[in-house]
Design an enzyme around this catalytic site. Structure first.
Site, short mmCIF file in Angstrom:
data_model
loop_
_atom_site.label_atom_id
_atom_site.label_comp_id
_atom_site.label_asym_id
_atom_site.label_seq_id
_atom_site.Cartn_x
_atom_site.Cartn_y
_atom_site.Cartn_z
CG HIS A 140 -23.81 -29.84 45.18
ND1 HIS A 140 -24.74 -30.74 44.72
CD2 HIS A 140 -23.01 -29.55 44.12
CE1 HIS A 140 -24.51 -30.98 43.45
NE2 HIS A 140 -23.48 -30.27 43.06
CD GLU A 152 -27.88 -32.04 46.78
OE1 GLU A 152 -26.95 -31.94 45.96
OE2 GLU A 152 -28.66 -33.00 46.79
CG ASN A 190 -24.90 -34.44 40.59
OD1 ASN A 190 -25.25 -34.13 39.45
ND2 ASN A 190 -24.20 -33.63 41.35
#
Ligand SMILES: NC(=O)c1ccc[n+]([C@@H]2O[C@H](COP(=O)([O-])OP(=O)(O)OC[C@H]3O[C@@H](n4cnc5c(N)ncnc54)[C@H](O)[C@@H]3O)[C@@H](O)[C@H]2O)c1
Length: 282
Positions: A140, A152, A190
């Site tokens: 990510h 990530e 997130n």
């Protein structure tokens, strides 16, 4: 296997940046999207970004030209038959991603690791669409990819340690810092960021403050480099909505319910920077 050729599927905001950083690091990159206009736009974005680095004295003109020469584009996946590593970064939709992973599994060499740049969707679920779930990982990247240091790294339920090691090594070769997260909806980034953005949107809807006021409070008061609403526009309001839907579905807590104003803006095509209109005009 030595990684020389990298496939990147999806040439949007993130795909162009991911293709760029791999090309800058010396990999041969093939960027795939469904049609030429997306690929043309992505190439222009890469040229512009590399040009900015040259202007700032952070990249030589020769390195810019070398990076661009290592970047090719295609509208069909079959160009990825020789890829040594593939990063998927298409729309944040589980059905679209699962269909793509099944196709990539059929095309890619058996030993190839398939990475997803998903912001929130389960890596285990994506891996289950393939016959190589041990070689499916989350990778990510943050936006803008060429600037942000973090990647990530997400380990699916059956992702092998070897696949994680390869992904992390590639991050280091890109000059990025990998940080591992477990396969929960939204992972770390997130899970924490989107509730803040969502709350900022509720604050706009309820008239607590204007977008300018809310962003100023978070920048000047909390030392955030960017306010949450400017950041939402930057990410794309459609992407924010898709992530919040995954958080709400996966975690079940009403606190992740996407703000009705966000839903309305996305339905109206107000997607932030990429559409020219979001909480701000561009
Ligand atoms: N925008 C961000 O800030 C951000 C940050 C980190 C991760 N992500 C994630 O990255 C992914 C892409 O996001 P984005 O903002 O770049 O989206 P985007 O809408 O800018 O681009 C998506 C691209 O994928 C292409 N596409 C769709 N289906 C395809 C298919 N089957 N094959 C090939 N190409 C296809 C579209 O044509 C489009 O060009 C999403 O999973 C998103 O959650 C986004």
């Amino acid at each position: 296997m030595e990684i020389k050729t990298v496939g990147v599927v999806g040439a949007g905001t993130m795909g162009s940046g991911i293709a760029q950083v791999f090309a800058q690091a010396g990999f041969s990159v093939c960027l795939v999207d469904v049609a030429d206009p997306m690929l043309d736009r992505a190439r222009r974005a890469v040229e512009k970004s590399l040009g900015t680095f040259v202007d700032k004295g952070k990249l030589t003109a020769a390195d810019r030209d070398g990076s661009l020469a290592r970047l090719s584009t295609a509208t069909t996946l079959d160009r990825l038959v020789d890829a040594d590593y593939i990063v998927e970064t298409i729309v944040e939709n589980v059905d679209a991603k699962r269909a793509l992973f099944a196709s990539l599994d059929a095309i890619a060499k058996p030993e190839v690791v398939l990475a997803s740049n998903t912001s929130s969707i389960s890596i285990t679920v994506l891996g289950a669409a393939t016959k190589r779930a041990d070689r499916v990982i989350g990778m990510h990247f943050m936006n803008p990819v060429s600037v942000m240091a973090l990647v990530e790294m997400i380990r699916g339920q059956v992702t092998s340690a070897e696949s994680m090691r390869l992904g992390s090594e590639l991050c280091l070769r890109l000059g990025k810092t990998p940080v591992e997260a477990a396969d929960f909806p939204g992972f770390i980034a997130n899970r924490i960021l989107m509730p803040m953005i969502n709350e900022a949107i509720y604050a706009v809807m309820e008239g607590v403050g204007t977008p300018q006021a809310i962003d100023a409070v978070m920048k000047l008061g909390m030392n955030h480099p960017m306010g949450p609403l400017a950041l939402a526009d930057f990410i794309g309001l459609d992407v924010c909505l898709a992530i919040l839907n995954v958080l709400q579905d996966g975690l079940g807590d009403p606190k992740y319910r996407p703000c009705p104003l966000l839903r309305r803006m996305v339905a109206a095509g107000q997607l932030g920077r990429k559409s020219g209109q979001g909480f701000y005009s561009y």
